[in-house]
Design a protein around this motif. Sequence first.
Motif, PDB file in Angstrom:
ATOM      1  N   LEU A  68       0.821  -1.102  -0.058  1.00  0.00           N
ATOM      2  CA  LEU A  68      -0.037   0.139  -0.156  1.00  0.00           C
ATOM      3  C   LEU A  68       0.921   1.337   0.003  1.00  0.00           C
ATOM      4  O   LEU A  68       0.357   2.432  -0.567  1.00  0.00           O
ATOM      5  CB  LEU A  68      -1.045  -0.068   1.238  1.00  0.00           C
ATOM      6  N   VAL A  69       1.829   1.227   0.980  1.00  0.00           N
ATOM      7  CA  VAL A  69       2.809   2.418   0.777  1.00  0.00           C
ATOM      8  C   VAL A  69       3.984   2.685  -0.363  1.00  0.00           C
ATOM      9  O   VAL A  69       4.424   3.702  -0.365  1.00  0.00           O
ATOM     10  CB  VAL A  69       3.178   2.535   2.306  1.00  0.00           C
ATOM     11  N   VAL A  70       4.415   1.372  -0.434  1.00  0.00           N
ATOM     12  CA  VAL A  70       5.723   1.428  -1.296  1.00  0.00           C
ATOM     13  C   VAL A  70       5.609   0.984  -2.414  1.00  0.00           C
ATOM     14  O   VAL A  70       5.769   1.621  -3.306  1.00  0.00           O
ATOM     15  CB  VAL A  70       6.939   0.392  -0.533  1.00  0.00           C
ATOM     16  N   ALA A  71       5.234  -0.117  -2.888  1.00  0.00           N
ATOM     17  CA  ALA A  71       5.366  -0.740  -4.177  1.00  0.00           C
ATOM     18  C   ALA A  71       4.209  -0.472  -4.972  1.00  0.00           C
ATOM     19  O   ALA A  71       4.314  -0.444  -6.369  1.00  0.00           O
ATOM     20  CB  ALA A  71       5.624  -2.241  -4.129  1.00  0.00           C
ATOM     21  N   GLY A  72       3.121  -0.814  -4.352  1.00  0.00           N
ATOM     22  CA  GLY A  72       1.969  -0.676  -5.089  1.00  0.00           C
ATOM     23  C   GLY A  72       1.398  -1.824  -5.610  1.00  0.00           C
ATOM     24  O   GLY A  72       0.168  -2.075  -6.195  1.00  0.00           O
ATOM     25  N   SER A  73       2.069  -2.825  -5.463  1.00  0.00           N
ATOM     26  CA  SER A  73       1.789  -4.459  -6.071  1.00  0.00           C
ATOM     27  C   SER A  73       2.561  -5.348  -5.244  1.00  0.00           C
ATOM     28  O   SER A  73       3.680  -4.962  -4.432  1.00  0.00           O
ATOM     29  CB  SER A  73       2.206  -4.404  -7.486  1.00  0.00           C
ATOM     30  N   VAL A  74       2.300  -6.521  -5.255  1.00  0.00           N
ATOM     31  CA  VAL A  74       2.817  -7.478  -4.730  1.00  0.00           C
ATOM     32  C   VAL A  74       4.397  -7.696  -5.258  1.00  0.00           C
ATOM     33  O   VAL A  74       4.261  -8.033  -6.324  1.00  0.00           O
ATOM     34  CB  VAL A  74       1.788  -8.964  -4.323  1.00  0.00           C
ATOM     35  N   THR A  75       5.171  -8.063  -4.431  1.00  0.00           N
ATOM     36  CA  THR A  75       6.481  -8.408  -4.680  1.00  0.00           C
ATOM     37  C   THR A  75       7.241  -9.745  -4.311  1.00  0.00           C
ATOM     38  O   THR A  75       6.463 -10.193  -3.397  1.00  0.00           O
ATOM     39  CB  THR A  75       7.673  -7.029  -4.262  1.00  0.00           C
ATOM     40  N   GLY A  76       8.316  -9.907  -4.525  1.00  0.00           N
ATOM     41  CA  GLY A  76       8.847 -11.293  -4.140  1.00  0.00           C
ATOM     42  C   GLY A  76       9.340 -11.137  -2.558  1.00  0.00           C
ATOM     43  O   GLY A  76       8.856 -12.342  -1.753  1.00  0.00           O
ATOM     44  N   ALA A  77       9.306  -9.950  -2.048  1.00  0.00           N
ATOM     45  CA  ALA A  77       9.563  -9.964  -0.451  1.00  0.00           C
ATOM     46  C   ALA A  77       8.359 -10.173   0.210  1.00  0.00           C
ATOM     47  O   ALA A  77       8.228 -10.702   1.096  1.00  0.00           O
ATOM     48  CB  ALA A  77      10.155  -8.499  -0.373  1.00  0.00           C
ATOM     49  N   ASP A  78       7.210  -9.797  -0.526  1.00  0.00           N
ATOM     50  CA  ASP A  78       5.840  -9.825   0.132  1.00  0.00           C
ATOM     51  C   ASP A  78       5.498 -11.404   0.194  1.00  0.00           C
ATOM     52  O   ASP A  78       4.921 -11.885   1.151  1.00  0.00           O
ATOM     53  CB  ASP A  78       4.768  -9.141  -0.459  1.00  0.00           C
ATOM     54  N   VAL A  79       5.888 -12.145  -0.959  1.00  0.00           N
ATOM     55  CA  VAL A  79       5.538 -13.487  -0.770  1.00  0.00           C
ATOM     56  C   VAL A  79       6.231 -14.461   0.080  1.00  0.00           C
ATOM     57  O   VAL A  79       5.856 -15.098   0.704  1.00  0.00           O
ATOM     58  CB  VAL A  79       5.883 -13.998  -2.450  1.00  0.00           C
ATOM     59  N   SER A  80       7.682 -13.951   0.343  1.00  0.00           N
ATOM     60  CA  SER A  80       8.262 -14.316   1.491  1.00  0.00           C
ATOM     61  C   SER A  80       7.764 -14.114   2.613  1.00  0.00           C
ATOM     62  O   SER A  80       7.602 -15.064   3.664  1.00  0.00           O
ATOM     63  CB  SER A  80       9.743 -14.181   1.064  1.00  0.00           C
ATOM     64  N   ARG A  81       7.259 -13.009   3.064  1.00  0.00           N
ATOM     65  CA  ARG A  81       6.618 -12.423   4.121  1.00  0.00           C
ATOM     66  C   ARG A  81       5.378 -13.637   4.425  1.00  0.00           C
ATOM     67  O   ARG A  81       5.047 -13.656   5.523  1.00  0.00           O
ATOM     68  CB  ARG A  81       6.368 -11.140   4.244  1.00  0.00           C
ATOM     69  N   PHE A  82       4.502 -13.523   3.381  1.00  0.00           N
ATOM     70  CA  PHE A  82       3.228 -14.213   3.425  1.00  0.00           C
ATOM     71  C   PHE A  82       3.505 -15.555   3.882  1.00  0.00           C
ATOM     72  O   PHE A  82       2.833 -16.434   4.693  1.00  0.00           O
ATOM     73  CB  PHE A  82       2.268 -14.391   2.305  1.00  0.00           C
ATOM     74  N   SER A  83       4.602 -16.463   3.393  1.00  0.00           N
ATOM     75  CA  SER A  83       4.856 -17.741   3.903  1.00  0.00           C
ATOM     76  C   SER A  83       5.255 -17.660   5.598  1.00  0.00           C
ATOM     77  O   SER A  83       5.252 -18.753   6.044  1.00  0.00           O
ATOM     78  CB  SER A  83       6.224 -18.262   3.057  1.00  0.00           C
ATOM     79  N   GLY A  84       6.202 -16.534   5.795  1.00  0.00           N
ATOM     80  CA  GLY A  84       6.277 -16.515   7.276  1.00  0.00           C
ATOM     81  C   GLY A  84       5.079 -16.312   8.242  1.00  0.00           C
ATOM     82  O   GLY A  84       5.193 -16.806   9.349  1.00  0.00           O
ATOM     83  N   VAL A  85       4.028 -15.694   7.529  1.00  0.00           N
ATOM     84  CA  VAL A  85       2.757 -15.396   8.349  1.00  0.00           C
ATOM     85  C   VAL A  85       2.229 -16.828   8.522  1.00  0.00           C
ATOM     86  O   VAL A  85       1.913 -17.258   9.295  1.00  0.00           O
ATOM     87  CB  VAL A  85       1.735 -14.509   7.534  1.00  0.00           C
ATOM     88  N   ALA A  86       2.189 -17.842   7.372  1.00  0.00           N
ATOM     89  CA  ALA A  86       1.684 -18.954   7.608  1.00  0.00           C
ATOM     90  C   ALA A  86       2.526 -20.007   8.644  1.00  0.00           C
ATOM     91  O   ALA A  86       1.803 -20.543   9.527  1.00  0.00           O
ATOM     92  CB  ALA A  86       1.676 -19.761   6.130  1.00  0.00           C
ATOM     93  N   MET A  87       3.885 -19.578   8.798  1.00  0.00           N
ATOM     94  CA  MET A  87       4.647 -20.469   9.834  1.00  0.00           C
ATOM     95  C   MET A  87       4.234 -19.868  11.178  1.00  0.00           C
ATOM     96  O   MET A  87       4.079 -20.905  11.857  1.00  0.00           O
ATOM     97  CB  MET A  87       6.200 -20.032   9.417  1.00  0.00           C
ATOM     98  N   TYR A  88       4.219 -18.581  11.322  1.00  0.00           N
ATOM     99  CA  TYR A  88       3.780 -18.247  12.474  1.00  0.00           C
ATOM    100  C   TYR A  88       2.501 -18.480  12.939  1.00  0.00           C
ATOM    101  O   TYR A  88       2.119 -18.908  14.280  1.00  0.00           O
ATOM    102  CB  TYR A  88       3.863 -16.641  12.574  1.00  0.00           C
TER     103      TYR A  88
END
Length: 182
Positions: free
Chosen positions: A127-147
């Motif tokens: 929302l603030v930086v890229a305006g779209s989902v990036t590779g960094a966001d995909v890796s973060r979402f896998s972290g969310v699942a792990m947590y």
Amino acid sequence: MNVFEFILIPCAIVVGLGIAELFGGVVKILRGELNAGRLHSVWVTCVFLQQVQWLWSSWALEDRGSWLFPEFLIFLIGPIGLYMAAAMLFPAENPGESLDLHLFERHRPFFLIMAVTLASLSGASVLVVAGSVTGADVSRFSGVAMYGVLAVTRHRGVHWVCALAALGAQLWFIYTFTFEVG
């Protein structure tokens, strides 16, 4: 002082408070007031790295000219969550308690805070930086699942594998996405 420096000040204060929570707990371990645990130490390291990495990587927004208040709030959620996670890692009472035991007794709120924080960091990125989902966001979402998995299981082996994976992923993320500032 530009707009970003003004925006960064309250966020940096919150990150600093989280780091102070961690270092205060480490000092209690060094004094012998708390019993260190290996798994707990890995999570302390992970939270510390996330706090420093958040502050480091946020400098990428230095050139952003204007900010809306909702964007600032989204940006602030990450440091608040990391502060809360840091505060959850050390007991307010029971000085003789094992820190691994403390972590397991409070694993659900700790890992839910970590999941929400990581999700908010991706939200801020989109929302603030890229305006779209990036590779960094995909890796973060896998972290969310792990947590999420860690919030519901008490299996020590799963916690160890995920803790080491989280530490490795954090180091990889820093190297891949935010190793250099500017």
